[in-house]
Design an enzyme around this catalytic site. Structure first.
Site, PDB file in Angstrom:
ATOM      1  N   GLU A 161       0.801  -1.205   0.075  1.00 14.77           N
ATOM      2  CA  GLU A 161       0.167   0.042  -0.149  1.00 14.77           C
ATOM      3  C   GLU A 161       0.943   1.574   0.057  1.00 14.77           C
ATOM      4  OE1 GLU A 161      -3.772   0.437   0.369  1.00 14.77           O
ATOM      5  OE2 GLU A 161      -3.691  -1.557  -0.363  1.00 14.77           O
ATOM      6  N   CYS A 193      -3.210 -13.783  -0.493  1.00 14.01           N
ATOM      7  CA  CYS A 193      -3.809 -12.397  -0.423  1.00 14.01           C
ATOM      8  C   CYS A 193      -3.701 -11.564  -1.691  1.00 14.01           C
ATOM      9  CB  CYS A 193      -2.923 -11.615   0.709  1.00 14.01           C
ATOM     10  SG  CYS A 193      -3.265  -9.864   0.911  1.00 14.01           S
ATOM     11  N   HIS A 195      -2.740  -8.660  -2.515  1.00 16.98           N
ATOM     12  CA  HIS A 195      -1.671  -7.682  -2.712  1.00 16.98           C
ATOM     13  C   HIS A 195      -0.419  -8.504  -2.921  1.00 16.98           C
ATOM     14  CE1 HIS A 195      -4.467  -4.993  -0.650  1.00 16.98           C
ATOM     15  NE2 HIS A 195      -3.514  -4.193  -0.411  1.00 16.98           N
TER      16      HIS A 195
HETATM   17  N1  DGL Z   1      -5.983  -7.876  -0.056  1.00 18.64           N
HETATM   18  C1  DGL Z   1      -6.405  -8.376   0.995  1.00 18.64           C
HETATM   19  C2  DGL Z   1      -6.502  -9.845   0.920  1.00 18.64           C
HETATM   20  O1  DGL Z   1      -6.612 -10.539  -0.306  1.00 18.64           O
HETATM   21  C3  DGL Z   1      -5.867  -8.172   2.364  1.00 18.64           C
HETATM   22  C4  DGL Z   1      -5.687  -6.707   2.587  1.00 18.64           C
HETATM   23  C5  DGL Z   1      -5.752  -6.302   3.974  1.00 18.64           C
HETATM   24  O2  DGL Z   1      -5.232  -6.657   4.950  1.00 18.64           O
HETATM   25  O3  DGL Z   1      -6.592  -5.448   3.829  1.00 18.64           O
HETATM   26  O4  DGL Z   1      -6.752 -10.837   1.837  1.00 18.64           O
END
Ligand code: DGL
Length: 275
Positions: A161, A193, A195
């Site tokens: 982020e 995740c 990200h």
């Molecule tokens: N992008 C989210 C996921 O796939 C998690 C990110 C967050 O912790 O907000 O778990």
């Protein structure tokens, strides 16, 4: 008879920027639809929050997307998929009309089961996804002989982020997180995740060439195309004018800069108010 709604959009929701990576590859695979992306950047990360909070936030986000002419919503966030998806699906299945909500976790688990040979599968995810044990449950439901090794990686989302995906510090932290999984001799690693897809290149250099990486950015578009092929009644309600609208719950300038980088082209962002 009820008149069928047409020109509906596909909604993609993530707590922040991670889902943009999945969106990018969905749009590349299925370019002729109309998409709305919502990143709840004001309240991200979700990864350390309670189940009740994640459910409440996700419900608001999904409602926002349905209010914005989406006919189908993909929760492109594993944390929200593991903590809220089932409840939200139940809620919408009780409502009138054909509102569909899909997640990203089961498609990734299915792909991992197909790829693993040693049946030792690693999962990296947020704290709440790991605590929910959802990946382990889905994987062993598909193949009870699979051994699942999970590792919560709480520092990775804030680093992504902050746009730190290429930094040396991120690499050091990644090594620390991946090392216990490598010692278990996994042959397949789920990036649990959204990200983490952004960190895939770095992860590949750390784990070497022989471990299969399951990235939702590759899995979800294929599964979505198959879903539409099976569900013509949903596909025919979708608009075919190509395009993506972006919404963020926090500063749009930030979102525009990092979002353009992650999505691969310049984007315009509107502010979303969730209630
Ligand atoms: N992008 C989210 C996921 O796939 C998690 C990110 C967050 O912790 O907000 O778990």
């Amino acid at each position: 008879m009820l008149k069928k709604k047409r020109h509906l959009r596909i909604g993609i929701f993530d707590s922040g920027f991670g889902g943009l990576h999945v969106l990018r590859s969905i749009v590349n695979t299925l370019p002729h639809y109309e998409y709305v992306y919502l990143g709840d950047t004001a309240r991200a990360p979700y990864g350390d929050r309670s189940q009740e909070t994640i459910y409440a936030y996700t419900k608001q986000a999904v409602n926002f997307l349905f209010r914005n002419k989406c006919g189908i919503v993909i929760i492109a966030c594993n944390t929200a998929s593991s903590e809220a998806l089932r409840k939200i699906q139940d809620r919408y299945s009780l409502m009138r009309g054909s509102k569909k909500v899909l997640g990203v976790l089961i498609p990734a688990a299915e792909e991992a089961v197909q790829r693993t040979r040693s049946r030792k599968v690693g999962v990296i995810a947020t704290r709440s996804t790991v605590a929910s044990n959802k990946f382990a449950r889905e994987l062993t439901k598909l193949d009870p002989s699979i051994q699942v090794f999970q590792k919560a990686c709480p520092l990775l989302v804030p680093l992504v982020e902050a746009g730190e995906q290429d930094s040396r510090e991120t690499e050091t932290i990644l090594k620390k997180y991946l090392d216990p999984l490598l010692r278990k001799k996994i042959d397949t690693l789920i990036l649990g995740c959204t990200h983490y897809g952004i960190l895939e290149k770095k992860i590949r250099t750390i784990i070497g060439p022989h471990i299969a990486i399951i990235s939702e950015a590759r899995v979800v578009p294929k599964k979505l195309a198959k879903y539409f092929a099976r569900h013509g009644e949903i596909e025919e309600t979708l608009g075919k004018r190509s395009g993506v609208l972006f919404y963020s719950t926090d500063r749009t300038d930030n979102f525009k800069t990092l979002g353009s980088k992650l999505f691969g082209r310049k984007i315009r962002v509107e502010r979303a108010v969730l209630r």
